[in-house]
Design a protein around this motif. Structure first.
Motif, PDB file in Angstrom:
ATOM      1  N   GLN A   1      -8.596  -6.619   1.422  1.00 22.54           N
ATOM      2  CA  GLN A   1      -8.218  -6.171   0.265  1.00 22.54           C
ATOM      3  C   GLN A   1      -8.592  -4.575   0.011  1.00 22.54           C
ATOM      4  O   GLN A   1      -7.673  -3.864  -0.628  1.00 22.54           O
ATOM      5  N   LEU A   2      -9.965  -4.225   0.559  1.00 21.71           N
ATOM      6  CA  LEU A   2     -10.096  -2.848   0.210  1.00 21.71           C
ATOM      7  C   LEU A   2      -9.255  -2.076   0.972  1.00 21.71           C
ATOM      8  O   LEU A   2      -8.967  -0.831   0.508  1.00 21.71           O
ATOM      9  N   ILE A   3      -8.976  -2.584   2.305  1.00 15.24           N
ATOM     10  CA  ILE A   3      -8.147  -1.713   3.198  1.00 15.24           C
ATOM     11  C   ILE A   3      -6.615  -1.765   2.570  1.00 15.24           C
ATOM     12  O   ILE A   3      -6.016  -0.595   2.638  1.00 15.24           O
ATOM     13  N   ALA A   4      -6.309  -2.578   1.976  1.00 17.42           N
ATOM     14  CA  ALA A   4      -4.863  -2.842   1.272  1.00 17.42           C
ATOM     15  C   ALA A   4      -4.982  -1.589  -0.004  1.00 17.42           C
ATOM     16  O   ALA A   4      -4.067  -0.751   0.043  1.00 17.42           O
ATOM     17  N   ASP A   5      -5.970  -1.752  -0.580  1.00 20.28           N
ATOM     18  CA  ASP A   5      -6.163  -0.957  -1.765  1.00 20.28           C
ATOM     19  C   ASP A   5      -6.134   0.666  -1.335  1.00 20.28           C
ATOM     20  O   ASP A   5      -5.498   1.595  -1.911  1.00 20.28           O
ATOM     21  N   MET A   6      -6.890   0.920  -0.158  1.00 19.56           N
ATOM     22  CA  MET A   6      -6.786   2.340   0.432  1.00 19.56           C
ATOM     23  C   MET A   6      -5.465   2.807   0.744  1.00 19.56           C
ATOM     24  O   MET A   6      -5.332   3.822   0.547  1.00 19.56           O
ATOM     25  N   TYR A   7      -4.954   1.788   1.510  1.00 20.28           N
ATOM     26  CA  TYR A   7      -3.386   2.320   1.769  1.00 20.28           C
ATOM     27  C   TYR A   7      -2.667   2.833   0.528  1.00 20.28           C
ATOM     28  O   TYR A   7      -1.805   3.735   0.725  1.00 20.28           O
ATOM     29  N   GLU A   8      -2.682   1.702  -0.338  1.00 21.31           N
ATOM     30  CA  GLU A   8      -1.975   2.011  -1.647  1.00 21.31           C
ATOM     31  C   GLU A   8      -2.462   3.457  -2.292  1.00 21.31           C
ATOM     32  O   GLU A   8      -1.556   4.138  -2.921  1.00 21.31           O
ATOM     33  N   THR A   9      -3.636   3.657  -2.388  1.00 20.03           N
ATOM     34  CA  THR A   9      -4.444   4.643  -2.942  1.00 20.03           C
ATOM     35  C   THR A   9      -3.732   6.068  -2.178  1.00 20.03           C
ATOM     36  O   THR A   9      -3.271   6.921  -2.830  1.00 20.03           O
ATOM     37  N   MET A  10      -3.790   6.036  -0.723  1.00 19.79           N
ATOM     38  CA  MET A  10      -3.225   6.963   0.052  1.00 19.79           C
ATOM     39  C   MET A  10      -1.952   7.364  -0.187  1.00 19.79           C
ATOM     40  O   MET A  10      -1.384   8.478  -0.166  1.00 19.79           O
ATOM     41  N   ASP A  11      -0.975   6.224  -0.140  1.00 18.85           N
ATOM     42  CA  ASP A  11       0.336   6.428  -0.330  1.00 18.85           C
ATOM     43  C   ASP A  11       0.739   7.085  -1.801  1.00 18.85           C
ATOM     44  O   ASP A  11       1.438   7.799  -1.991  1.00 18.85           O
TER      45      ASP A  11
ATOM     46  N   VAL B   1      -5.565   5.446   8.320  1.00 14.33           N
ATOM     47  CA  VAL B   1      -4.521   6.345   8.416  1.00 14.33           C
ATOM     48  C   VAL B   1      -3.288   5.809   8.540  1.00 14.33           C
ATOM     49  O   VAL B   1      -2.708   4.759   8.785  1.00 14.33           O
ATOM     50  N   ASP B   2      -2.132   6.618   8.164  1.00  9.38           N
ATOM     51  CA  ASP B   2      -0.847   6.062   8.383  1.00  9.38           C
ATOM     52  C   ASP B   2       0.018   7.465   8.407  1.00  9.38           C
ATOM     53  O   ASP B   2       0.381   8.088   7.290  1.00  9.38           O
ATOM     54  N   ALA B   3       0.402   7.881   9.395  1.00 14.21           N
ATOM     55  CA  ALA B   3       1.213   8.889   9.670  1.00 14.21           C
ATOM     56  C   ALA B   3       2.649   8.585  10.178  1.00 14.21           C
ATOM     57  O   ALA B   3       3.459   9.437  10.594  1.00 14.21           O
ATOM     58  N   THR B   4       3.058   7.244   9.676  1.00 18.27           N
ATOM     59  CA  THR B   4       4.379   6.575  10.225  1.00 18.27           C
ATOM     60  C   THR B   4       5.487   7.414   9.556  1.00 18.27           C
ATOM     61  O   THR B   4       6.706   7.515  10.123  1.00 18.27           O
ATOM     62  N   ALA B   5       5.370   8.018   8.217  1.00 15.76           N
ATOM     63  CA  ALA B   5       6.338   8.651   7.525  1.00 15.76           C
ATOM     64  C   ALA B   5       6.588  10.131   8.144  1.00 15.76           C
ATOM     65  O   ALA B   5       7.737  10.491   7.835  1.00 15.76           O
ATOM     66  N   LEU B   6       5.743  10.683   8.915  1.00 10.78           N
ATOM     67  CA  LEU B   6       6.179  11.787   9.518  1.00 10.78           C
ATOM     68  C   LEU B   6       7.282  11.910  10.342  1.00 10.78           C
ATOM     69  O   LEU B   6       7.345  11.053  11.119  1.00 10.78           O
ATOM     70  N   GLU B   7       7.875  12.915  10.116  1.00 12.18           N
ATOM     71  CA  GLU B   7       9.403  12.991  10.730  1.00 12.18           C
ATOM     72  C   GLU B   7       9.099  13.834  12.089  1.00 12.18           C
ATOM     73  O   GLU B   7       8.249  14.891  12.028  1.00 12.18           O
ATOM     74  N   LYS B   8       9.682  13.425  13.454  1.00 11.05           N
ATOM     75  CA  LYS B   8       9.787  14.637  14.278  1.00 11.05           C
ATOM     76  C   LYS B   8      10.813  15.550  13.987  1.00 11.05           C
ATOM     77  O   LYS B   8      11.920  15.324  13.918  1.00 11.05           O
ATOM     78  N   GLU B   9      10.340  16.560  14.289  1.00 10.69           N
ATOM     79  CA  GLU B   9      11.355  17.870  13.919  1.00 10.69           C
ATOM     80  C   GLU B   9      12.043  18.364  15.202  1.00 10.69           C
ATOM     81  O   GLU B   9      13.097  18.931  15.210  1.00 10.69           O
ATOM     82  N   ASP B  10      11.396  17.943  16.459  1.00 15.35           N
ATOM     83  CA  ASP B  10      12.216  18.250  17.657  1.00 15.35           C
ATOM     84  C   ASP B  10      11.445  17.390  18.772  1.00 15.35           C
ATOM     85  O   ASP B  10      10.609  16.344  18.548  1.00 15.35           O
ATOM     86  N   GLU B  11      12.185  17.372  19.722  1.00 11.69           N
ATOM     87  CA  GLU B  11      11.824  16.428  21.212  1.00 11.69           C
ATOM     88  C   GLU B  11       9.971  16.531  21.247  1.00 11.69           C
ATOM     89  O   GLU B  11       9.719  15.460  21.932  1.00 11.69           O
ATOM     90  N   GLU B  12       9.575  17.678  21.316  1.00 11.09           N
ATOM     91  CA  GLU B  12       8.090  17.911  21.395  1.00 11.09           C
ATOM     92  C   GLU B  12       7.218  17.499  20.591  1.00 11.09           C
ATOM     93  O   GLU B  12       5.931  16.976  21.047  1.00 11.09           O
TER      94      GLU B  12
ATOM     95  N   GLY C   1      -4.264  10.222   5.576  1.00 10.56           N
ATOM     96  CA  GLY C   1      -5.478   9.704   5.906  1.00 10.56           C
ATOM     97  C   GLY C   1      -6.439   9.514   4.571  1.00 10.56           C
ATOM     98  O   GLY C   1      -6.203  10.229   3.575  1.00 10.56           O
ATOM     99  N   LEU C   2      -7.252   8.396   4.595  1.00 12.08           N
ATOM    100  CA  LEU C   2      -8.118   8.525   3.491  1.00 12.08           C
ATOM    101  C   LEU C   2      -9.150   7.621   3.972  1.00 12.08           C
ATOM    102  O   LEU C   2      -9.295   6.707   4.493  1.00 12.08           O
ATOM    103  N   ALA C   3     -10.660   8.190   3.663  1.00 16.01           N
ATOM    104  CA  ALA C   3     -11.872   7.580   3.857  1.00 16.01           C
ATOM    105  C   ALA C   3     -12.638   6.956   2.620  1.00 16.01           C
ATOM    106  O   ALA C   3     -12.367   7.267   1.587  1.00 16.01           O
ATOM    107  N   ALA C   4     -13.126   5.937   3.039  1.00 18.24           N
ATOM    108  CA  ALA C   4     -13.888   5.128   1.861  1.00 18.24           C
ATOM    109  C   ALA C   4     -14.890   6.136   1.138  1.00 18.24           C
ATOM    110  O   ALA C   4     -14.616   5.975  -0.410  1.00 18.24           O
ATOM    111  N   PRO C   5     -15.505   7.334   1.485  1.00 11.37           N
ATOM    112  CA  PRO C   5     -16.215   8.024   0.558  1.00 11.37           C
ATOM    113  C   PRO C   5     -15.382   8.666  -0.349  1.00 11.37           C
ATOM    114  O   PRO C   5     -15.695   9.049  -1.432  1.00 11.37           O
ATOM    115  N   GLN C   6     -13.952   8.883  -0.220  1.00 10.66           N
ATOM    116  CA  GLN C   6     -13.244   9.444  -1.082  1.00 10.66           C
ATOM    117  C   GLN C   6     -12.858   8.789  -2.087  1.00 10.66           C
ATOM    118  O   GLN C   6     -12.072   9.173  -3.025  1.00 10.66           O
TER     119      GLN C   6
END
Length: 186
Positions: free
Chosen positions: A28-38, A59-70, A44-49
């Protein structure tokens, strides 16, 4: 549940976080942290925050888009790290402009090593030891610093810190416009 983000000046951000007892239900805490971060548009979000001095970050960087092949593929980079320990940091240091939800509207160049080896438990309490590099390593290093009581501004030169002193003082007093709920130090 969306938590307010604890901002610069709160002592919880400077404490070394405590280990979490193995087997504790963290779902539940992890789900809440993802929701808070989103809600705060973070990667990224750490519990002290969120005011909890425990060794947990997500961490959740899945929404970061690739700008180029590199650019790195971040499409699978969503995970929780429980009781993490960085075992090794290696490679060339490289600079990247970092920001932090706990220090709203402030971004500065920070040098970090390119590779990190980390041991941690996942959400199901499976022990993992993995190596990450590039942007994934940087995100992990930044969030790991939070559970060690460090902030990205600790890597800045004394001169740069003096230049930011007024902005940091304003954040501590709540004189900051954040697009998410914040908790001002008492």
């Amino acid at each position: 549940m969306i938590y307010p983000i604890v901002v610069y000046g709160d002592p919880v951000l400077r404490q070394k976080a405590k280990d979490i007892e193995k087997g504790t239900d963290m779902k539940q805490l992890i789900a809440d942290m993802y929701e808070t971060m989103d809600a705060a548009n973070g990667i990224g979000l750490a519990a002290p925050q969120i005011g909890k001095s425990i060794r947990l970050f997500v961490v959740d960087a899945t929404a970061l888009e690739k700008e180029d092949e590199e650019d790195e593929d971040m499409s699978d980079f969503k995970m929780a790290f429980i009781n993490a320990q960085i075992l090794d940091e290696d490679g060339e240091e490289w600079e990247f402009e970092e920001g932090c939800l706990s220090i709203p509207n402030l971004r500065e160049g920070v040098f970090r090593q390119e590779t990190v080896r980390i041991r941690y438990y996942d959400e199901q309490w499976n022990l993992k030891e993995e190596t990450y590099d590039g942007m994934k390593a940087r995100i992990i290093q930044h969030e790991y610093d939070h559970i060690e009581g460090k902030l990205f501004i600790d890597y800045l030169s004394p001169f740069k810190k003096r230049l930011l002193k007024g902005k940091l003082a304003d954040i501590t007093k709540g004189k900051v416009n954040a697009e998410y709920r914040i908790a001002i130090p008492k």
